[in-house]
Design a protein around this motif. Structure first.
Motif, PDB file in Angstrom:
ATOM      1  N   GLU A 190      -4.919  70.190  37.143  1.00 16.82           N
ATOM      2  CA  GLU A 190      -4.734  70.886  35.861  1.00 16.82           C
ATOM      3  C   GLU A 190      -5.136  69.944  34.735  1.00 16.82           C
ATOM      4  N   HIS A 191      -6.128  70.374  33.946  1.00 18.45           N
ATOM      5  CA  HIS A 191      -6.626  69.544  32.855  1.00 18.45           C
ATOM      6  C   HIS A 191      -6.032  69.951  31.508  1.00 18.45           C
ATOM      7  N   SER A 192      -5.755  68.943  30.682  1.00 16.39           N
ATOM      8  CA  SER A 192      -5.301  69.170  29.308  1.00 16.39           C
ATOM      9  C   SER A 192      -6.208  68.393  28.367  1.00 16.39           C
ATOM     10  N   ILE A 193      -6.256  68.817  27.113  1.00 13.45           N
ATOM     11  CA  ILE A 193      -6.953  68.018  26.102  1.00 13.45           C
ATOM     12  C   ILE A 193      -5.887  67.372  25.212  1.00 13.45           C
ATOM     13  N   CYS A 194      -6.043  66.071  24.956  1.00 14.26           N
ATOM     14  CA  CYS A 194      -5.032  65.369  24.157  1.00 14.26           C
ATOM     15  C   CYS A 194      -5.700  64.414  23.169  1.00 14.26           C
ATOM     16  N   CYS A 195      -4.966  64.021  22.151  1.00 16.06           N
ATOM     17  CA  CYS A 195      -5.480  63.121  21.113  1.00 16.06           C
ATOM     18  C   CYS A 195      -4.329  62.281  20.569  1.00 16.06           C
ATOM     19  N   LEU A 196      -4.616  61.424  19.614  1.00 14.80           N
ATOM     20  CA  LEU A 196      -3.558  60.635  18.976  1.00 14.80           C
ATOM     21  C   LEU A 196      -2.573  61.582  18.290  1.00 14.80           C
ATOM     22  N   PRO A 197      -1.289  61.195  18.209  1.00  8.98           N
ATOM     23  CA  PRO A 197      -0.291  62.115  17.642  1.00  8.98           C
ATOM     24  C   PRO A 197      -0.630  62.594  16.232  1.00  8.98           C
ATOM     25  N   GLU A 198      -1.304  61.729  15.426  1.00 12.35           N
ATOM     26  CA  GLU A 198      -1.603  62.123  14.048  1.00 12.35           C
ATOM     27  C   GLU A 198      -2.882  62.971  13.945  1.00 12.35           C
ATOM     28  N   ASP A 199      -3.652  63.053  15.035  1.00 10.62           N
ATOM     29  CA  ASP A 199      -4.863  63.877  15.021  1.00 10.62           C
ATOM     30  C   ASP A 199      -4.515  65.331  15.326  1.00 10.62           C
ATOM     31  N   ASP A 200      -5.494  66.218  15.106  1.00  7.79           N
ATOM     32  CA  ASP A 200      -5.311  67.636  15.426  1.00  7.79           C
ATOM     33  C   ASP A 200      -6.680  68.281  15.643  1.00  7.79           C
ATOM     34  N   TRP A 201      -6.695  69.587  15.954  1.00  6.93           N
ATOM     35  CA  TRP A 201      -7.962  70.289  16.188  1.00  6.93           C
ATOM     36  C   TRP A 201      -8.985  70.004  15.100  1.00  6.93           C
ATOM     37  N   GLU A 202      -8.531  69.971  13.839  1.00  9.78           N
ATOM     38  CA  GLU A 202      -9.456  69.830  12.710  1.00  9.78           C
ATOM     39  C   GLU A 202     -10.094  68.449  12.679  1.00  9.78           C
ATOM     40  N   SER A 203      -9.377  67.436  13.142  1.00 13.16           N
ATOM     41  CA  SER A 203      -9.877  66.069  12.965  1.00 13.16           C
ATOM     42  C   SER A 203     -10.623  65.519  14.199  1.00 13.16           C
ATOM     43  N   ILE A 204     -10.505  66.164  15.371  1.00 14.02           N
ATOM     44  CA  ILE A 204     -11.192  65.591  16.543  1.00 14.02           C
ATOM     45  C   ILE A 204     -12.669  65.977  16.561  1.00 14.02           C
ATOM     46  N   LYS A 205     -13.478  64.992  16.966  1.00 14.14           N
ATOM     47  CA  LYS A 205     -14.929  65.184  16.921  1.00 14.14           C
ATOM     48  C   LYS A 205     -15.581  65.034  18.294  1.00 14.14           C
ATOM     49  N   GLU A 206     -15.005  64.155  19.129  1.00 22.29           N
ATOM     50  CA  GLU A 206     -15.580  64.024  20.473  1.00 22.29           C
ATOM     51  C   GLU A 206     -14.486  64.013  21.524  1.00 22.29           C
ATOM     52  N   VAL A 207     -14.886  64.392  22.732  1.00 21.16           N
ATOM     53  CA  VAL A 207     -13.911  64.462  23.820  1.00 21.16           C
ATOM     54  C   VAL A 207     -14.466  63.676  25.016  1.00 21.16           C
ATOM     55  N   HIS A 208     -13.663  62.731  25.478  1.00 22.06           N
ATOM     56  CA  HIS A 208     -14.079  61.818  26.544  1.00 22.06           C
ATOM     57  C   HIS A 208     -13.367  62.159  27.847  1.00 22.06           C
ATOM     58  N   SER A 209     -14.112  62.084  28.952  1.00 18.16           N
ATOM     59  CA  SER A 209     -13.471  62.250  30.256  1.00 18.16           C
ATOM     60  C   SER A 209     -14.464  61.931  31.367  1.00 18.16           C
ATOM     61  N   HIS A 210     -13.963  61.985  32.599  1.00 18.08           N
ATOM     62  CA  HIS A 210     -14.805  61.803  33.782  1.00 18.08           C
ATOM     63  C   HIS A 210     -15.780  62.987  33.862  1.00 18.08           C
ATOM     64  N   PRO A 211     -17.037  62.736  34.283  1.00 12.71           N
ATOM     65  CA  PRO A 211     -18.027  63.830  34.321  1.00 12.71           C
ATOM     66  C   PRO A 211     -17.553  65.068  35.093  1.00 12.71           C
ATOM     67  N   VAL A 212     -16.845  64.865  36.191  1.00 12.73           N
ATOM     68  CA  VAL A 212     -16.390  66.027  36.975  1.00 12.73           C
ATOM     69  C   VAL A 212     -15.368  66.845  36.177  1.00 12.73           C
ATOM     70  N   ALA A 213     -14.484  66.160  35.446  1.00 11.40           N
ATOM     71  CA  ALA A 213     -13.490  66.862  34.634  1.00 11.40           C
ATOM     72  C   ALA A 213     -14.186  67.645  33.515  1.00 11.40           C
ATOM     73  N   LEU A 214     -15.197  67.033  32.891  1.00 12.29           N
ATOM     74  CA  LEU A 214     -15.954  67.730  31.835  1.00 12.29           C
ATOM     75  C   LEU A 214     -16.596  68.992  32.409  1.00 12.29           C
ATOM     76  N   GLN A 215     -17.134  68.853  33.609  1.00 11.35           N
ATOM     77  CA  GLN A 215     -17.794  69.976  34.265  1.00 11.35           C
ATOM     78  C   GLN A 215     -16.795  71.095  34.577  1.00 11.35           C
ATOM     79  N   GLN A 216     -15.580  70.711  34.932  1.00 13.21           N
ATOM     80  CA  GLN A 216     -14.563  71.706  35.301  1.00 13.21           C
ATOM     81  C   GLN A 216     -13.972  72.411  34.073  1.00 13.21           C
TER      82      GLN A 216
END
Lengths: 276, 276
Positions: A85-111
């Motif tokens: 089960e995958h989740s997207i997470c960021c720093l506590p002070e960040d939010d949808w509006e402030s995130i610009k890139e998302v990092h992960s393992h290639p297989v997770a990105l693909q899924q």
């Protein structure tokens, strides 16, 4: 305390699988950045146990890990299936509006392809590891960066979960193998308690060569739960077969191996263990 | 002029495979961003021919494409094997010193893992496509960006090749399937000229159910060149088998299908074509 070599960081799916498999036991993780390192860790310290992903319901078999297993001298002593089960997470002070890139393992990105398509404003960046991405963002305090990992990893690294269950296919399971030095294996899992085995052998590209092997197995009451053929590179007319079998009688299973050995080339038992 | 729907951009490995397979013929490419779109393109225009990757010697089978094929109404009319060679390229005025990130398809990034480890200063960024990354960098004139793609794609988009053959494993081959609407197929490839077929069927998790099928095939002189089992999600005790067979006699092959059909569930012939 058991030492378990896993691929990935604390909080990775390998970590979760190891803690579920050894639940109730004290374990210490040795985090390896590659699967090769798991085998090296067992070579250096024969009491180390390895845990490695071998197949996923969506991505299929990890052929490279089959190859590492075939060429190694470790043996499989168990298996574990984990719901991914995958989740997207960021720093506590960040939010949808402030995130610009998302990092992960290639297989997770693909899924999480549908999720990423629906958020085209997010740049997907390949990283070594799912949990490792969360750890990196947290420790470097990288504002504007998000990671795709388990909710468990997000929690460990103090990250805020923006959305859970962002993977496309809800039937996303990974099967892990537990591997050990064959001299240590009997104490960890007595082979005669086995109900499952993984084999690899090669066969000439000849009519009926596989059907003979499978017919003999069926005469001995052995069930096939997985079969996968692979061409042997450089040997155009020869194939490798990876086969998983289950059985009620360990004696009958061993007799069936004796019966097929003369008909197969280079048969190797990768391990005898308990079906999960 | 034949219209060929491929996954990826002009210059992609699908493009190279299509031009090799139809060499000497005039073809027009329809570039699709997903494999699903190839199937949609054939549905919209039945004269369109599709070309899609199905397996790679390193990454294994593209299970998702097998599933698309199984659920579609298209048929396989041919196959092509392509040697995959990756290069790194950038804008003509850029060089090793000035590039900072490298963009490509996740599978291509994975296949150049050693190269990327040796160039840890380069940030690997996941993109939709290999050739598409080169095209994007060229058309947006993105200084400091590099792409991993074929030397052919680099050339098409006027990019400078920094290094060729950067893939880890030199035995990197992808097998592509050529697919068409079944009503158009007979004109493109007459089935009775076939020497190979791809089948999918399911079997109960019962001792010997697969060995019966394979034994019958061997009695009919049919060779197995690939077999892959997949658990059917939601049906714990049932398996799907994808099987490729080759044969000398088309009649004997068709008789063998008649012979196994009563013993298999939902047998489907995915296509009858010429072995390459």
């Amino acid at each position: 305390m058991k030492k378990i070599a896993i691929q990935g960081e604390v909080g990775s799916f390998h970590d979760i699988a190891a803690h579920e498999y050894f639940s109730g036991e004290q374990i210490e993780l040795a985090c390896c950045s590659t699967f090769e390192e798991i085998f090296n860790a067992i070579r250096r310290d024969p009491t180390t146990i390895g845990m490695l992903a071998i197949e996923n319901t969506i991505a299929g078999s990890l052929l490279h890990n089959y190859e590492l297993l075939r060429q190694s001298d470790v043996t499989i002593i168990g298996e574990h299936k984990l719901h991914i089960e995958h989740s997207i997470c960021c720093l506590p002070e960040d939010d949808w509006e402030s995130i610009k890139e998302v990092h992960s393992h290639p297989v997770a990105l693909q899924q999480c392809r549908n999720f990423l398509s629906a958020h085209a404003e997010l740049k997907a960046v390949e990283a070594e590891d799912t949990a490792g991405s969360a750890e990196y963002i947290a420790s470097h305090h990288l504002s504007g960066w998000a990671a795709i990992c388990s909710a468990y990893a997000a929690d460990i690294y103090g990250m805020k979960v923006l959305e859970q269950d962002i993977h496309d296919n809800k039937h996303n399971y990974t099967r892990f193998l537990v591997v050990a030095n064959p001299l240590e294996a009997p104490e960890l899992f007595p082979a005669n308690k086995a109900t499952k085995a993984s084999l690899v052998f090669s066969l000439p590209h000849e009519e009926g060569s596989l059907s003979k092997i499978l017919t003999i197995l069926s005469f001995y009451g052995i069930n096939l739960t997985k079969i996968q053929s692979l061409p042997i590179i450089g040997h155009e007319w020869e194939y490798l077969f990876y086969v998983d079998v289950t059985f009620d009688s360990f004696t009958r299973y061993r007799q069936s191996i004796d019966a097929i050995t003369p008909l197969a080339r280079n048969i190797k038992i990768l391990g005898e263990y308990s079906e999960c």
